[in-house]
Write an enzyme that holds these catalytic residues in place. Structure first.
Site, short mmCIF file in Angstrom:
data_model
loop_
_atom_site.label_atom_id
_atom_site.label_comp_id
_atom_site.label_asym_id
_atom_site.label_seq_id
_atom_site.Cartn_x
_atom_site.Cartn_y
_atom_site.Cartn_z
N CYS A 256 49.71 74.13 40.14
CA CYS A 256 50.10 73.13 41.14
C CYS A 256 51.57 73.25 41.57
O CYS A 256 51.88 73.30 42.76
CB CYS A 256 49.80 71.72 40.63
SG CYS A 256 50.77 71.20 39.20
N HIS B 21 51.22 66.71 37.78
CA HIS B 21 50.50 67.35 38.89
C HIS B 21 51.21 67.01 40.20
O HIS B 21 51.84 65.96 40.34
CB HIS B 21 49.06 66.87 38.96
CG HIS B 21 48.23 67.62 39.95
ND1 HIS B 21 47.89 68.95 39.80
CD2 HIS B 21 47.70 67.25 41.15
CE1 HIS B 21 47.18 69.34 40.85
NE2 HIS B 21 47.05 68.33 41.68
N HIS C 244 46.51 71.22 47.48
CA HIS C 244 46.98 71.38 46.10
C HIS C 244 46.12 72.39 45.36
O HIS C 244 45.02 72.75 45.79
CB HIS C 244 47.00 70.04 45.36
CG HIS C 244 45.65 69.47 45.04
ND1 HIS C 244 45.40 68.73 43.90
CD2 HIS C 244 44.46 69.53 45.69
CE1 HIS C 244 44.14 68.34 43.88
NE2 HIS C 244 43.54 68.80 44.96
#
Length: 389
Positions: free
Chosen positions: A301, A349, A361
């Site tokens: 990420c 994240h 993402h």
């Protein structure tokens, strides 16, 4: 005289009733079977699909947290390797200079011998820890010229600096060893969490996998609805802001116009950079999530967000816990395309906002870079929104 009493039969009594041996054995067997039945796992003890899904999600989250720890440790390790290499190179260069200078000091001693001083032991000088002590002990220091004495002083100073650098290099090597050990631990932690998640999923039947997919679909639909609601809120907020700006410009004349112009210039600059970051991110859609990866073939990420903004000329730190501090925090309603959206309390994240409650993402292992609602895990896991430039 022998007793004529009959021996009592073996057995037990239940409420005053004598039971025969076979009956006792039967009762014991029933009791054991009952205990065994209670101890054996029943079909109802198997976790539900919902419980499996939650466990898997938790494991992926833990793996992502471990991944960010791994990324941070790897960055630290790389920096320490560079420092150790630099220190060792510096020590080597200083040692070479010291050896040359020591030979020069030996020539000073030999020159004093030729002028009548006591015969010097130049071998002792070359091996001496402190050449100045050698000159003092051999009573040569007073016979040296001013330039020669300065050379001795410079040598002593450089020798102390070299010793200090050697100590720094040794300490850095020990620190590097410790960090490398932590790096292995972080890597093993990620692999363990992922293996546990895969193991849980592998035990599902085909029917259970179908039910799990249905649950995921419902979650996605709910997330999409939340994204649409946010899009409406943002549109209403933007309209209100534009109306307020128009009123201010009308009421403030030239001053208001200048202020609005400056604000527009800032907005335009950010938009141009954000467009480049988003253009890059869109070209990565479909590439696999791989923990620790920064491209170009795969990403985790924070590796994706770092690479996207690098394409726009903005350098972001490697890990989420640093990226969250690399810009200005804005409200979710004020989120604009290009902003970074962070998730979970541990900020493990991140995704790139593209507008209308959606983001690009790298979700998790086994998945691919994709567009998805920022509510993919529910509203409660959204941590913050940051504008990086």
């Amino acid at each position: 005289m022998a007793s004529h009493r009959k021996s009592s039969p073996t057995g037990t009594r239940i409420a005053g009733i004598r039971t025969p041996v076979l009956a006792t054995a039967a009762l014991t067997s029933v009791a054991l079977l009952s205990q065994t039945a209670n101890a054996a796992p029943s079909a109802d003890s198997k976790p539900s699909i919902e419980e499996v899904e939650k466990k898997v999600d938790d494991l992926y989250h833990q793996a992502e947290t471990a991944t960010e720890n791994y990324n941070a440790t790897r960055e630290k390790t790389a920096q320490q390797r560079k420092r150790v290499a630099s220190l060792l190179d510096d020590v080597a260069q200083r040692t070479e200079k010291l050896n040359t200078a020591r030979e020069e000091l030996g020539s000073f001693a030999a020159a004093q011998y030729r002028t009548g001083a006591a015969a010097p032991d130049t071998a002792s000088l070359l091996l001496a820890d402190n050449p100045q002590d050698y000159f003092d002990q051999t009573q040569l220091m007073d016979r040296l010229t001013t330039r020669q004495k300065a050379a001795v002083d410079d040598y002593v100073t450089e020798q102390a600096a070299t010793t200090k650098k050697r100590t720094e290099a040794s300490e850095s090597l020990r620190t590097l060893t410790t960090t490398q050990s932590a790096l292995k631990t972080s890597k093993a932690d990620v692999q363990r969490k992922l293996a546990e998640a895969r193991d849980l999923l592998s035990k599902l039947t085909a029917e259970e996998k179908t039910r799990l997919a249905a649950i995921e679909k419902k979650k996605q639909e709910a997330a999409d609805r939340k994204a649409a609601e946010l899009a409406q809120q943002q549109a209403a907020a933007e309209k209100k802001a534009q109306e307020a700006a128009a009123q201010q410009q009308t009421g403030s004349g030239t001053t208001g116009s200048t202020a609005t112009s400056g604000s527009s210039a800032t907005d335009s600059s950010y938009t141009a950079k954000a467009d480049k970051a988003l253009a890059f991110a869109r070209t990565q859609i479909g590439k696999p999530y791989v923990w620790g990866a920064t491209g170009p073939g795969s990403y985790d990420c924070s590796g994706l967000t770092q690479a996207a903004w690098k394409a726009a000329g903005v350098t972001l730190p490697r890990v989420t816990t640093d990226q969250v501090n690399a810009g200005t925090t804005v409200s979710l309603t004020d989120a604009r395309p290009g902003d970074l959206v962070f998730f979970y309390d541990d900020v493990s994240h991140v995704g790139i906002y593209i507008g209308n409650g959606m983001m690009i993402h790298a979700p998790k292992p086994g998945a691919y870079v994709r567009e998805e609602s920022i509510y993919y895990g529910g509203a409660s896991i959204i941590h913050s929104v940051v504008r990086p430039a």
